[in-house]
Design an enzyme around this catalytic site. Structure first.
Site, mmCIF file in Angstrom:
data_model
loop_
_atom_site.group_PDB
_atom_site.id
_atom_site.type_symbol
_atom_site.label_atom_id
_atom_site.label_comp_id
_atom_site.label_asym_id
_atom_site.label_seq_id
_atom_site.Cartn_x
_atom_site.Cartn_y
_atom_site.Cartn_z
ATOM 1 N N HIS A 1 0.867 -1.252 -0.019
ATOM 2 C CA HIS A 1 0.306 0.026 0.025
ATOM 3 C C HIS A 1 0.787 1.163 -0.023
ATOM 4 O O HIS A 1 1.356 2.090 0.918
ATOM 5 C CB HIS A 1 -0.918 -0.038 1.192
ATOM 6 C CG HIS A 1 -2.170 0.803 1.246
ATOM 7 N ND1 HIS A 1 -3.523 0.514 1.781
ATOM 8 C CD2 HIS A 1 -2.242 2.255 0.938
ATOM 9 C CE1 HIS A 1 -4.151 1.480 1.474
ATOM 10 N NE2 HIS A 1 -3.368 2.478 1.016
ATOM 11 N N HIS B 1 1.307 5.282 -2.059
ATOM 12 C CA HIS B 1 0.977 6.176 -3.235
ATOM 13 C C HIS B 1 2.187 6.937 -3.597
ATOM 14 O O HIS B 1 2.763 7.564 -2.790
ATOM 15 C CB HIS B 1 -0.087 7.287 -2.198
ATOM 16 C CG HIS B 1 -1.237 6.592 -1.891
ATOM 17 N ND1 HIS B 1 -2.368 6.492 -2.316
ATOM 18 C CD2 HIS B 1 -1.534 6.200 -0.650
ATOM 19 C CE1 HIS B 1 -3.266 5.770 -1.693
ATOM 20 N NE2 HIS B 1 -2.620 5.724 -0.491
ATOM 21 N N ARG C 1 2.140 9.004 -6.612
ATOM 22 C CA ARG C 1 1.212 10.162 -7.063
ATOM 23 C C ARG C 1 1.661 10.567 -8.583
ATOM 24 O O ARG C 1 1.572 11.219 -9.128
ATOM 25 C CB ARG C 1 2.021 11.242 -6.440
ATOM 26 C CG ARG C 1 1.957 11.293 -4.987
ATOM 27 C CD ARG C 1 0.209 11.240 -4.519
ATOM 28 N NE ARG C 1 0.211 11.419 -3.101
ATOM 29 C CZ ARG C 1 -0.852 10.858 -2.298
ATOM 30 N NH1 ARG C 1 -1.713 10.223 -2.889
ATOM 31 N NH2 ARG C 1 -1.095 10.929 -0.980
ATOM 32 N N ASN D 1 -5.073 5.883 -6.884
ATOM 33 C CA ASN D 1 -5.558 7.014 -6.994
ATOM 34 C C ASN D 1 -4.757 8.357 -7.380
ATOM 35 O O ASN D 1 -4.441 9.230 -6.930
ATOM 36 C CB ASN D 1 -6.215 7.581 -5.709
ATOM 37 C CG ASN D 1 -5.109 7.449 -4.528
ATOM 38 O OD1 ASN D 1 -4.163 7.023 -4.536
ATOM 39 N ND2 ASN D 1 -5.245 8.472 -3.536
ATOM 40 N N ASP E 1 -8.838 2.427 -3.499
ATOM 41 C CA ASP E 1 -8.356 3.040 -2.199
ATOM 42 C C ASP E 1 -8.220 4.471 -2.426
ATOM 43 O O ASP E 1 -7.923 5.123 -3.490
ATOM 44 C CB ASP E 1 -6.825 2.512 -2.202
ATOM 45 C CG ASP E 1 -6.400 3.046 -0.860
ATOM 46 O OD1 ASP E 1 -7.026 3.008 0.261
ATOM 47 O OD2 ASP E 1 -5.517 3.779 -0.958
ATOM 48 N N HIS F 1 -5.354 -0.935 5.631
ATOM 49 C CA HIS F 1 -5.175 -0.278 6.759
ATOM 50 C C HIS F 1 -6.341 -0.107 7.526
ATOM 51 O O HIS F 1 -7.306 0.800 8.258
ATOM 52 C CB HIS F 1 -5.148 1.211 6.151
ATOM 53 C CG HIS F 1 -5.937 1.756 5.192
ATOM 54 N ND1 HIS F 1 -7.195 1.785 5.146
ATOM 55 C CD2 HIS F 1 -5.730 2.465 4.172
ATOM 56 C CE1 HIS F 1 -7.705 2.277 4.111
ATOM 57 N NE2 HIS F 1 -6.955 2.914 3.589
ATOM 58 N N ASP G 1 0.941 2.643 3.680
ATOM 59 C CA ASP G 1 -0.007 3.589 3.175
ATOM 60 C C ASP G 1 0.939 5.253 3.097
ATOM 61 O O ASP G 1 0.293 5.953 3.505
ATOM 62 C CB ASP G 1 -1.217 3.948 4.237
ATOM 63 C CG ASP G 1 -2.121 4.590 3.536
ATOM 64 O OD1 ASP G 1 -2.165 4.988 2.333
ATOM 65 O OD2 ASP G 1 -3.421 5.016 4.163
ATOM 66 N N HIS H 1 2.241 14.161 0.570
ATOM 67 C CA HIS H 1 1.761 15.323 0.162
ATOM 68 C C HIS H 1 2.539 16.702 0.203
ATOM 69 O O HIS H 1 3.434 16.824 1.342
ATOM 70 C CB HIS H 1 0.486 15.870 1.119
ATOM 71 C CG HIS H 1 -0.669 14.924 0.930
ATOM 72 N ND1 HIS H 1 -1.222 14.763 -0.481
ATOM 73 C CD2 HIS H 1 -1.071 13.718 1.603
ATOM 74 C CE1 HIS H 1 -2.175 13.589 -0.107
ATOM 75 N NE2 HIS H 1 -2.071 13.125 1.181
HETATM 76 O O1 DOR Z 1 -4.601 9.248 4.450
HETATM 77 C C1 DOR Z 1 -4.949 8.623 3.247
HETATM 78 N N1 DOR Z 1 -4.064 9.192 2.329
HETATM 79 N N2 DOR Z 1 -5.933 7.878 2.975
HETATM 80 C C2 DOR Z 1 -6.228 7.447 1.810
HETATM 81 O O2 DOR Z 1 -7.060 6.632 1.882
HETATM 82 C C3 DOR Z 1 -5.645 8.189 0.658
HETATM 83 C C4 DOR Z 1 -4.394 8.573 0.844
HETATM 84 C C5 DOR Z 1 -3.878 9.624 0.022
HETATM 85 O O3 DOR Z 1 -3.883 9.250 -1.044
HETATM 86 O O4 DOR Z 1 -3.247 10.652 0.204
#
Ligand code: DOR
Length: 432
Positions: free
Chosen positions: A59, A61, A63, A93, A150, A236, A309, A313
Site C-alpha cells: 500500500h 501512493h 502520485r 488514486n 483506495d 489499513h 500507506d 503530500h
Molecule cells: O490518508 C490517506 N491518504 N488515506 C487514503 O485513503 C488516501 C491517502 C492519499 O492518497 O493521500
C-alpha cells in the site's frame, strides 16, 4: 560475472536464523552461494546486521501520473529502498487513475527503472467513482493482481458483490488469483469527519469519523466474501471492532486477509491535539484501545501484513488548517523501526509481516520474501538493529516531508538493500 558479497550478517528468513555470507551474481540478480567465508568482486559489510528477504509494501501512493511535485515513482522507490522494500503495490488514486491498460502500462514502464519493483494496483471501478467495474480481466493480463478504489471505499453493495464475482472468475497466466482490496469507509458516516470521532474530536471541536464507518464495511465485505467465495483483502484496518470481525471470519474459514499501518500501531487520536495536519490520515488515528487491539491482531495472526500507506503530500498542499488539509503521511523509510519500537513484535515477526506474508497477498511470492538460498532472486534487506537515528522529513528521499515521526529517535535502520542483485541502498543511502 560480477559478484557482490554480503559479509558477516545473521540471515533471517522463513526457516529462522543462522550465520552466513551471501554471494550474489549482479547479472542474473540471483544468490549464488550462502555460507561462511565467501568472497566476491565487491563486499558489503553486514557485521552486526540481520540479512532478510526484501520487504513488500501492499500500500503506497506514488502520485505519478498527476502529482509529481508530491512524489514520483522514482522518488517513492528511493524511499522504499531506504526502508528495505524491494517491491511495492502502488495505489490507483493517481490522475488519471489506473482504470485502463494505458495508465497501468505507464506506471509499469516508469517503474521498470525504479529502485524496487513497482506493481500498480488496478482501480476497482471506472474513475474510482463506484459506479461501473473497471476492466479487471484486461488489467490482469498486464500483471495487475490487486484491485481497489483506495482512497474511497466501494459504497454500492451490489457492485461490490459483482466485483467479487468478476474477480473470482478471472483466470490469470500464472495461476495467481486477483485480489479485491477494500478501503473500508462508509462515506455517509464519515462525511464531514477529519479525525476519529471520540473524546478528542469533541474537545478539539473537529468533525469525527466514527469507528463504525470502517466497521460496517468490514462487516458487509465479510458477508460478501462468504456469499461469493472470493477473497477480500482489508486495507489499513484501524479499529478494535474490525480486528474482532476479521478474527471471527478467519476462524470460520472465510477467505479474508488484512493489513495494518505502522502509524495505526504507534499513534492515537491524541496526536491531533495540536491541530498539526501531519497527523491527519484516513482512516484516522484511533484510541489506545484500538491500537492495543491492532497489536493483538498482529500477534495472533488475524493481521497478515504491515503496509505503510505511504501518502506524500507537498508542503503547499498539506500545510493548511487541519480540517482543510489532505489526509496522509509518509511511511516507507520509518516502517520497520517504528514497528519494532511500538508494535510489540519481535524482529522475526516484523519481517514475516513485512516480507513473505504480503508477498503472498500481492502475488509476488515467486520473487520476494523468498528463502535466502542459492538460486533464489537477490531481493534482500540488511538491517542494522543498533543504528540509532533521528527522523527528519527534510532528509527523506521523498519529494514531500510529511512524516508524523519528525524529531523522533529510532533504533534500527536498513543499512543496505539489494533489488534484483543491484545494491540500491548502501550504508543507508540510495545509490541513484
Ligand atoms: O490518508 C490517506 N491518504 N488515506 C487514503 O485513503 C488516501 C491517502 C492519499 O492518497 O493521500
Amino acid at each position: 560475472m560480477t559478484t557482490i558479497v554480503l559479509r558477516g550478517g545473521q540471515l533471517l528468513d522463513r526457516s529462522g536464523r543462522r550465520s552466513g555470507d551471501v554471494l550474489i551474481d549482479r547479472e542474473t540478480g540471483r544468490i549464488i552461494e550462502v555460507g561462511p567465508g565467501l568472497s566476491g568482486d565487491d563486499v558489503l559489510d553486514a557485521t552486526g546486521c540481520v540479512v532478510t528477504p526484501g520487504f513488500v509494501d501492499l500500500h503506497v501512493h506514488f502520485r505519478e501520473p498527476g502529482d509529481e511535485v508530491a512524489e514520483t515513482i522514482m522518488s517513492g522507490s528511493r524511499c522504499a529502498a531506504r526502508g528495505g522494500f524491494t517491491a511495492v503495490v502502488a495505489m490507483p488514486n493517481t490522475d488519471p487513475c489506473t482504470d485502463s491498460a494505458s495508465v497501468i502500462n505507464e506506471v509499469l514502464a516508469r517503474g521498470a527503472s525504479a529502485l524496487c519493483e513497482v506493481r500498480p494496483a488496478g482501480a476497482l471501478t471506472v474513475g474510482r467513482e463506484g459506479r461501473a467495474l473497471a476492466p479487471m480481466a484486461e488489467l490482469a493480463t498486464l500483471g495487475v493482481r490487486i484491485f481497489t478504489d483506495d482512497g474511497n471505499g466501494l459504497q454500492d453493495d451490489r457492485l461490490m458483490r459483482r466485483a467479487l464475482e468478476y474477480a473470482g472468475s478471472i483466470v490469470t497466466d500464472d495461476g495467481v488469483p486477483v485480489v479485491v482490496a477494500q478501503h473500508c469507509e462508509v462515506a455517509s458516516l464519515s462525511a464531514g469527519g477529519v479525525m476519529h470521532e471520540g473524546e478528542w474530536s469533541a474537545r478539539l471541536g473537529l468533525g469525527g469519523q466514527p469507528a463504525e464507518a470502517e466497521e460496517l464495511m468490514v462487516m458487509r465485505d465479510i458477508a460478501l466474501a462468504r456469499m461469493t467465495g472470493t477473497r477480500v483483502h482489508f486495507q489499513h484496518l484501524s479499529t478494535a471492532g474490525s480486528v474482532a470481525m476479521v478474527r471471527a471470519a478467519k476462524a470460520g474459514g472465510l477467505p479474508v486477509t488484512a493489513e495494518v499501518t505502522p502509524h495505526h500501531l504507534s499513534l492515537t487520536d491524541a496526536s491531533c491535539a495540536g491541530f498539526d495536519p501531519v497527523f491527519k490520515v484516513h482512516p484516522p488515528l484511533r484510541t489506545e484501545a484500538d491500537v492495543a487491539a491492532l497489536r493483538a491482531g498482529l500477534h495472533d495472526g488475524t493481521i497478515d501484513a504491515i503496509a505503510t500507506d505511504h501518502a506524500p503530500h507537498a508542503p503547499e498542499t498539506k500545510e493548511h488548517p487541519f480540517d482543510q488539509a489532505p489526509p496522509g503521511m509518509l511511511g516507507l523509510e520509518t516502517a520497520l523501526a517504528v514497528v519494532l519500537a511500538d508494535a510489540g513484535v519481535s524482529l522475526d515477526q516484523a519481517v514475516a509481516l513485512l516480507s513473505w506474508q504480503p508477498a503472498a497477498i500481492a502475488g509476488l511470492a515467486d520473487r520476494h520474501g523468498r528463502p535466502i538460498a542459492p538460486g533464489e532472486p537477490a531481493n534482500l534487506a540488511v538491517f542494522d538493529p543498533e543504528h540509532s537515528w533521528t527522523v527528519r522529513g527534510a532528509e527523506s528521499a521523498s519529494n514531500s516531508d510529511n512524516t508524523p515521526f519528525e524529531g523522533r529517535t529510532l533504533n534500527g535502520r536498513v543499512r543496505h538493500t539489494i533489488h534484483a542483485g543491484e545494491p540500491v541502498v548502501i550504508d543507508f543511502e540510495a545509490t541513484r
